[in-house]
Design a protein around this motif. Structure first.
Motif, PDB file in Angstrom:
ATOM      1  N   UNK A   1       1.028  -1.403   0.408  1.00  0.00           N
ATOM      2  CA  UNK A   1      -0.152  -0.197  -0.123  1.00  0.00           C
ATOM      3  C   UNK A   1       0.584   1.164   0.373  1.00  0.00           C
ATOM      4  N   UNK A   2       0.637   2.309  -0.582  1.00  0.00           N
ATOM      5  CA  UNK A   2       1.279   3.039  -0.708  1.00  0.00           C
ATOM      6  C   UNK A   2       0.313   4.888  -0.450  1.00  0.00           C
ATOM      7  N   UNK A   3       1.585   5.486   0.306  1.00  0.00           N
ATOM      8  CA  UNK A   3       0.970   6.693   0.792  1.00  0.00           C
ATOM      9  C   UNK A   3       1.820   8.249   0.614  1.00  0.00           C
ATOM     10  N   UNK A   4       0.674   8.573   0.483  1.00  0.00           N
ATOM     11  CA  UNK A   4       1.830   9.632   0.254  1.00  0.00           C
ATOM     12  C   UNK A   4       1.617  10.950   1.654  1.00  0.00           C
ATOM     13  N   UNK A   5       3.030  11.810   1.751  1.00  0.00           N
ATOM     14  CA  UNK A   5       2.650  12.812   2.774  1.00  0.00           C
ATOM     15  C   UNK A   5       1.674  12.948   3.517  1.00  0.00           C
ATOM     16  N   UNK A   6       0.899  13.486   2.487  1.00  0.00           N
ATOM     17  CA  UNK A   6      -0.495  13.892   3.466  1.00  0.00           C
ATOM     18  C   UNK A   6      -1.600  13.123   3.848  1.00  0.00           C
ATOM     19  N   UNK A   7      -1.421  12.110   3.028  1.00  0.00           N
ATOM     20  CA  UNK A   7      -2.601  11.090   3.141  1.00  0.00           C
ATOM     21  C   UNK A   7      -2.053  10.336   4.594  1.00  0.00           C
ATOM     22  N   UNK A   8      -0.687  10.051   4.644  1.00  0.00           N
ATOM     23  CA  UNK A   8       0.275   9.546   6.266  1.00  0.00           C
ATOM     24  C   UNK A   8      -0.122  11.333   7.308  1.00  0.00           C
ATOM     25  N   UNK A   9       0.000  12.395   7.089  1.00  0.00           N
ATOM     26  CA  UNK A   9      -0.292  13.685   8.071  1.00  0.00           C
ATOM     27  C   UNK A   9      -2.182  13.442   8.457  1.00  0.00           C
ATOM     28  N   UNK A  10      -2.534  13.195   7.447  1.00  0.00           N
ATOM     29  CA  UNK A  10      -4.248  13.625   7.594  1.00  0.00           C
ATOM     30  C   UNK A  10      -4.057  11.676   8.676  1.00  0.00           C
ATOM     31  N   UNK A  11      -4.097  11.257   8.551  1.00  0.00           N
ATOM     32  CA  UNK A  11      -3.684   9.747   9.196  1.00  0.00           C
ATOM     33  C   UNK A  11      -3.591   9.764  10.906  1.00  0.00           C
ATOM     34  N   UNK A  12      -2.292  10.812  10.586  1.00  0.00           N
ATOM     35  CA  UNK A  12      -1.820  10.993  12.406  1.00  0.00           C
ATOM     36  C   UNK A  12      -2.201  11.984  12.693  1.00  0.00           C
ATOM     37  N   UNK A  13      -2.386  12.758  12.259  1.00  0.00           N
ATOM     38  CA  UNK A  13      -3.159  14.182  12.392  1.00  0.00           C
ATOM     39  C   UNK A  13      -4.760  14.583  13.017  1.00  0.00           C
ATOM     40  N   UNK A  14      -5.690  13.134  12.732  1.00  0.00           N
ATOM     41  CA  UNK A  14      -6.767  13.148  12.660  1.00  0.00           C
ATOM     42  C   UNK A  14      -6.918  13.216  14.456  1.00  0.00           C
TER      43      UNK A  14
END
Length: 70
Positions: A1-14
């Motif tokens: 599964x590829x994850x961009x920095x923006x989606x990673x940030x969204x997952x972490x910051x939620x």
């Protein structure tokens, strides 16, 4: 599964955003001044921790812990 920095940030910051919304809804507690002895002890602890870390020589190859690739 590829994850961009923006989606990673969204997952972490939620969860942090949800927690911030919860704490904003509660009224703030009264601020009490911090005693100077605890402030001095915190400064001493930071100084001691910095001195303990300065004893170790880390090669540049070990840092940084993250490697961002495009």
């Amino acid at each position: 599964m590829r994850m961009t920095r923006r989606t990673l940030a969204a997952v972490v910051m939620a969860p942090a955003a949800a927690l911030a919304a919860q704490t904003a809804a509660t009224p703030p507690l009264a601020q009490t001044p911090q005693p100077t002895d605890s402030l001095d002890s915190a400064r001493r602890q930071i100084h001691n921790n910095a001195a303990a870390l300065a004893r170790f020589d880390l090669p540049m190859a070990t840092e940084p812990a993250f490697r961002f690739e495009a």
